[in-house]
Design a protein around this motif. Structure first.
Motif, mmCIF file in Angstrom:
data_model
loop_
_atom_site.group_PDB
_atom_site.id
_atom_site.type_symbol
_atom_site.label_atom_id
_atom_site.label_comp_id
_atom_site.label_asym_id
_atom_site.label_seq_id
_atom_site.Cartn_x
_atom_site.Cartn_y
_atom_site.Cartn_z
ATOM 1 N N ARG A 90 0.879 -1.242 -0.102
ATOM 2 C CA ARG A 90 0.079 0.135 0.055
ATOM 3 C C ARG A 90 1.014 1.203 0.023
ATOM 4 N NH1 ARG A 90 -5.632 -0.233 3.199
ATOM 5 N NH2 ARG A 90 -6.274 -2.245 2.998
ATOM 6 N N THR A 91 0.312 2.398 -0.657
ATOM 7 C CA THR A 91 1.198 3.589 -0.848
ATOM 8 C C THR A 91 0.327 4.671 0.186
ATOM 9 O OG1 THR A 91 1.665 3.236 -2.938
ATOM 10 C CG2 THR A 91 2.088 5.564 -2.130
ATOM 11 N N GLY A 92 1.044 4.669 1.194
ATOM 12 C CA GLY A 92 0.556 5.822 2.371
ATOM 13 C C GLY A 92 0.033 4.958 3.505
ATOM 14 N N LEU A 93 -0.381 5.680 4.607
ATOM 15 C CA LEU A 93 -0.976 5.016 5.563
ATOM 16 C C LEU A 93 -2.508 5.597 5.642
ATOM 17 C CD1 LEU A 93 1.782 5.046 8.335
ATOM 18 C CD2 LEU A 93 1.248 3.392 6.827
ATOM 19 N N GLY A 94 -2.764 6.602 5.115
ATOM 20 C CA GLY A 94 -4.170 7.303 5.034
ATOM 21 C C GLY A 94 -5.203 6.381 4.695
ATOM 22 N N GLY A 95 -6.272 6.284 5.505
ATOM 23 C CA GLY A 95 -7.543 5.670 5.166
ATOM 24 C C GLY A 95 -7.548 4.458 5.481
ATOM 25 N N TRP A 96 -6.483 3.857 6.143
ATOM 26 C CA TRP A 96 -6.457 2.119 6.725
ATOM 27 C C TRP A 96 -5.670 2.309 8.367
ATOM 28 C CZ3 TRP A 96 -1.971 -0.836 6.650
ATOM 29 C CH2 TRP A 96 -1.115 -0.426 6.099
ATOM 30 N N VAL A 98 -4.215 5.137 9.368
ATOM 31 C CA VAL A 98 -4.142 6.343 10.075
ATOM 32 C C VAL A 98 -5.236 7.121 9.361
ATOM 33 C CG1 VAL A 98 -2.875 8.569 10.259
ATOM 34 C CG2 VAL A 98 -1.698 6.427 10.297
ATOM 35 N N ARG A 99 -5.816 7.968 9.944
ATOM 36 C CA ARG A 99 -6.992 8.580 9.434
ATOM 37 C C ARG A 99 -6.529 9.853 8.479
ATOM 38 N NH1 ARG A 99 -10.356 12.024 13.823
ATOM 39 N NH2 ARG A 99 -8.277 13.084 14.000
ATOM 40 N N GLN A 125 8.563 9.534 18.708
ATOM 41 C CA GLN A 125 7.495 10.508 18.209
ATOM 42 C C GLN A 125 6.157 9.823 18.753
ATOM 43 O OE1 GLN A 125 7.741 11.647 14.106
ATOM 44 N NE2 GLN A 125 9.548 10.761 14.078
ATOM 45 N N GLU A 126 5.013 10.495 18.890
ATOM 46 C CA GLU A 126 3.981 10.080 19.378
ATOM 47 C C GLU A 126 3.028 10.546 18.275
ATOM 48 O OE1 GLU A 126 2.828 10.909 23.338
ATOM 49 O OE2 GLU A 126 4.436 9.684 24.172
ATOM 50 N N PHE A 127 1.899 9.315 17.798
ATOM 51 C CA PHE A 127 0.963 9.670 16.821
ATOM 52 C C PHE A 127 -0.151 8.554 16.935
ATOM 53 C CE2 PHE A 127 4.618 7.929 14.377
ATOM 54 C CZ PHE A 127 3.861 6.918 14.003
ATOM 55 N N PRO A 128 -1.590 8.892 16.428
ATOM 56 C CA PRO A 128 -2.575 7.728 16.887
ATOM 57 C C PRO A 128 -2.400 7.022 15.321
ATOM 58 C CG PRO A 128 -3.480 9.827 16.040
ATOM 59 C CD PRO A 128 -1.768 10.151 16.058
ATOM 60 N N LEU A 129 -2.674 5.681 15.791
ATOM 61 C CA LEU A 129 -2.811 4.601 14.412
ATOM 62 C C LEU A 129 -4.143 3.886 14.847
ATOM 63 C CD1 LEU A 129 0.574 2.786 14.370
ATOM 64 C CD2 LEU A 129 -0.283 4.745 12.869
ATOM 65 N N LEU A 130 -4.693 3.425 13.485
ATOM 66 C CA LEU A 130 -6.062 3.004 13.478
ATOM 67 C C LEU A 130 -6.068 1.543 13.501
ATOM 68 C CD1 LEU A 130 -7.974 4.868 10.816
ATOM 69 C CD2 LEU A 130 -8.431 5.130 13.254
ATOM 70 N N ARG A 136 -8.998 3.236 17.586
ATOM 71 C CA ARG A 136 -7.431 4.142 17.539
ATOM 72 C C ARG A 136 -6.609 3.930 19.046
ATOM 73 N NH1 ARG A 136 -8.667 10.450 17.362
ATOM 74 N NH2 ARG A 136 -6.408 10.387 16.228
ATOM 75 N N VAL A 137 -5.362 3.837 18.569
ATOM 76 C CA VAL A 137 -4.418 3.621 19.591
ATOM 77 C C VAL A 137 -3.255 4.634 19.436
ATOM 78 C CG1 VAL A 137 -3.301 1.824 18.150
ATOM 79 C CG2 VAL A 137 -2.734 1.834 20.498
ATOM 80 N N LEU A 138 -2.977 5.152 20.700
ATOM 81 C CA LEU A 138 -1.792 6.016 20.521
ATOM 82 C C LEU A 138 -0.485 5.395 20.713
ATOM 83 C CD1 LEU A 138 -0.940 9.219 20.543
ATOM 84 C CD2 LEU A 138 -0.982 9.051 23.230
ATOM 85 N N VAL A 139 0.503 5.657 19.800
ATOM 86 C CA VAL A 139 1.512 4.757 19.800
ATOM 87 C C VAL A 139 2.686 5.585 19.930
ATOM 88 C CG1 VAL A 139 0.698 2.970 18.065
ATOM 89 C CG2 VAL A 139 2.099 4.891 17.309
#
Length: 503
Positions: A90-96, A98-99, A125-130, A136-139
């Motif tokens: 997959r190209t990019g993390l958006g939509g699956w 990551v928001r 670094q801290e950011f949310p993943l889906l 959602r989970v903060l990693v």
């Protein structure tokens, strides 16, 4: 034969560096040639790298410079729910993963690892993943750039874990560092499953009178005498998963501490007592240490956390002892007031004084045949007029019989000097009590002179067995209080016409 393969691939994540097998151009030995023969296929770098990534405890994925996902390990599958087949390519993390609103920011932060570093270290670094289920989970993540042999960027590896779990781990590590480093209030000793010391903080080393290095790798029996069984019992209960329910007070005798005459609280070390240094009262707690990485927590050891409360406990014991002795003196005075014969009152004083104080008491008065107290001390003539029964089981001496003590006897010394004399026989002197004409089981003695109206009337001797501690200064002061009351009763008995000897 010469073979050419790709250069070594190095992976950095979570403080670990993993390098796949590097194969450079050059001649190949016969053994290596056989290993790469058609009958023995070699393991490729890709398969080795995949095995390494899947075996890691950290969740990890990788993207190339264009943002396409190239790696996705099993830990990431378990944490987010997306399988490797669904993620890789997959190209990019958006939509699956990551928001959409966060996708550009997250990817920019990941690809920033490809730029030359501006500071030392690799910041988290801290950011949310889906998750796949929509949650959602903060990693907390650590991104590391991958480069080819020429130094050109080829992608970014990102190792991550739940932020709360990482914070809990960091708090645990910080707590361990605080207990073992900067904590001055609580002494901490870590022991392994074999009850050997693996870590000691400065507070524990000071309380035990050792250096942290001295205890490392050593069994506790090298440092403690009396009380070691209770300490090891608490540690073994903690290892078994059943530590004591609350703090316990352990009285421990420190070994290799007997070179000091006085302990640090100003109390003299007991002469003739048990071998070793002064005793310490340690309020102790035991914490079982288990491995969080094991499927079933395996015991790594026990943390023994304690405080030295010896001073407070000794003061409390001294106050309780003094209250009890004052109560005994008061009860003895009330009981003696109802005695018609003063000599009976003197014997009552002895009976009351023995409780919790001594095992046996002997009352000897100066012989009436002696011209004075000094002469009585010189010739050794003292008359036994009373003795209080004790736990020695010896037959009581006949009353009114002259007891001929040898020259230098503690009773004669007390009579001659007019002050208390303490004596201890010692374990190696089995005939010490018999030589002094005392019950054979006597081990410690306190001889107090009887004084009334400016005269020395005799000697009051208190005896203790080997199971009791020697007499100290506070015991001598209490013995003098008892002797004053006994001397007054004996003097009154003489004034009433009973004489100074036996009735």
């Amino acid at each position: 034969m010469v073979r050419r393969t790709r250069p070594a691939l190095t992976l950095l994540c979570w403080g670990y560096q993993v390098t796949t097998h590097s194969e450079v151009s050059g001649p190949v030995s016969g053994a290596e040639s056989r290993a790469t023969s058609p009958g023995r296929p070699a393991t490729s770098d890709d398969r080795l790298l995949a095995a390494l990534l899947d075996g890691m405890e950290a969740a990890l994925f990788a993207v190339d410079p264009s943002g396409r996902v190239t790696h996705w390990n099993r830990k990431a599958e378990r944490m987010l729910g997306w399988t490797r087949e669904q993620a890789v390519g997959r190209t990019g993390l958006g939509g699956w993963a990551v928001r959409e609103a966060d996708a550009a920011d997250v990817m920019d932060r990941l690809l920033a690892a490809l730029r030359p570093p501006t500071g030392g270290g690799r910041p988290f670094q801290e950011f949310p993943l889906l998750r796949k289920d929509g949650g959602r989970v903060l990693v907390r993540a650590n991104a590391t750039a991958m480069r080819d042999p020429d130094g050109r960027p080829t992608g970014v590896y990102c190792a991550f874990g739940e932020a709360h779990a990482q914070l809990d781990l960091e708090r645990n590590l910080a707590l361990s560092e605080a207990l073992l480093g900067d904590c001055d209030t609580w002494a901490t000793v870590l022991v392994d499953a074999d009850l050997r010391t693996v870590a000691v903080n400065d507070a524990a080393a000071e309380a035990l009178g050792v250096t942290p290095v001295d205890m490392l790798g050593e069994p506790l029996g090298e440092f403690f005498g009396a009380g070691l069984d209770e300490l090891e019992s608490g540690l073994e209960q903690a290892l078994a998963g059943q530590p004591p329910a609350g703090p316990v007070e352990l009285w421990l005798t420190l070994l290799d501490d007997d070179s000091r005459d006085d302990d640090r609280f100003g109390d003299p070390a007991p002469a003739g007592g048990p071998p070793g240094g002064p005793r310490r009262c340690l309020t102790s707690g035991f914490l079982r240490l288990g491995s969080p990485a094991a499927p079933e927590p395996a015991p790594l050891g026990v943390a023994w956390v304690f405080q030295d409360v010896t001073r407070a406990r000794r003061h409390a014991q001294g106050a309780a002892r003094q209250r009890f002795r004052d109560g005994q003196l008061s009860r003895a005075a009330r009981a003696a007031a109802d005695c018609e014969d003063p000599l009976d009152a003197a014997m009552l004083q002895l009976h009351y004084a023995l409780a919790g104080f001594a095992d046996h008491a002997l009352l000897d008065t100066a012989s009436s045949r002696a011209a004075g107290a000094a002469n009585a001390a010189h010739v050794g003539h003292l008359v036994r007029i009373a003795e209080s029964p004790g736990t020695f089981g010896a037959a009581p001496a006949a009353r009114g019989v002259v007891v001929r003590y040898r020259q230098g006897h503690p009773a004669l010394q007390a009579l001659e000097r007019g002050m208390p004399v303490r004596a201890t026989g010692g374990v190696s002197r089995s005939t010490w009590a018999v030589e002094h004409r005392w019950p054979k089981d006597a081990e410690h003695a306190l001889c107090v002179v009887l004084r009334s109206r400016g005269r020395s009337l005799g000697v009051l001797t208190f005896l203790r067995g080997a199971s009791r501690r020697p007499f100290d200064r506070s015991d001598a002061a209490y013995g003098e209080d008892v002797a004053l009351r006994v001397a007054a009763a004996i003097d009154l008995h003489g004034l009433a016409g009973g004489g100074g000897g036996a009735r």
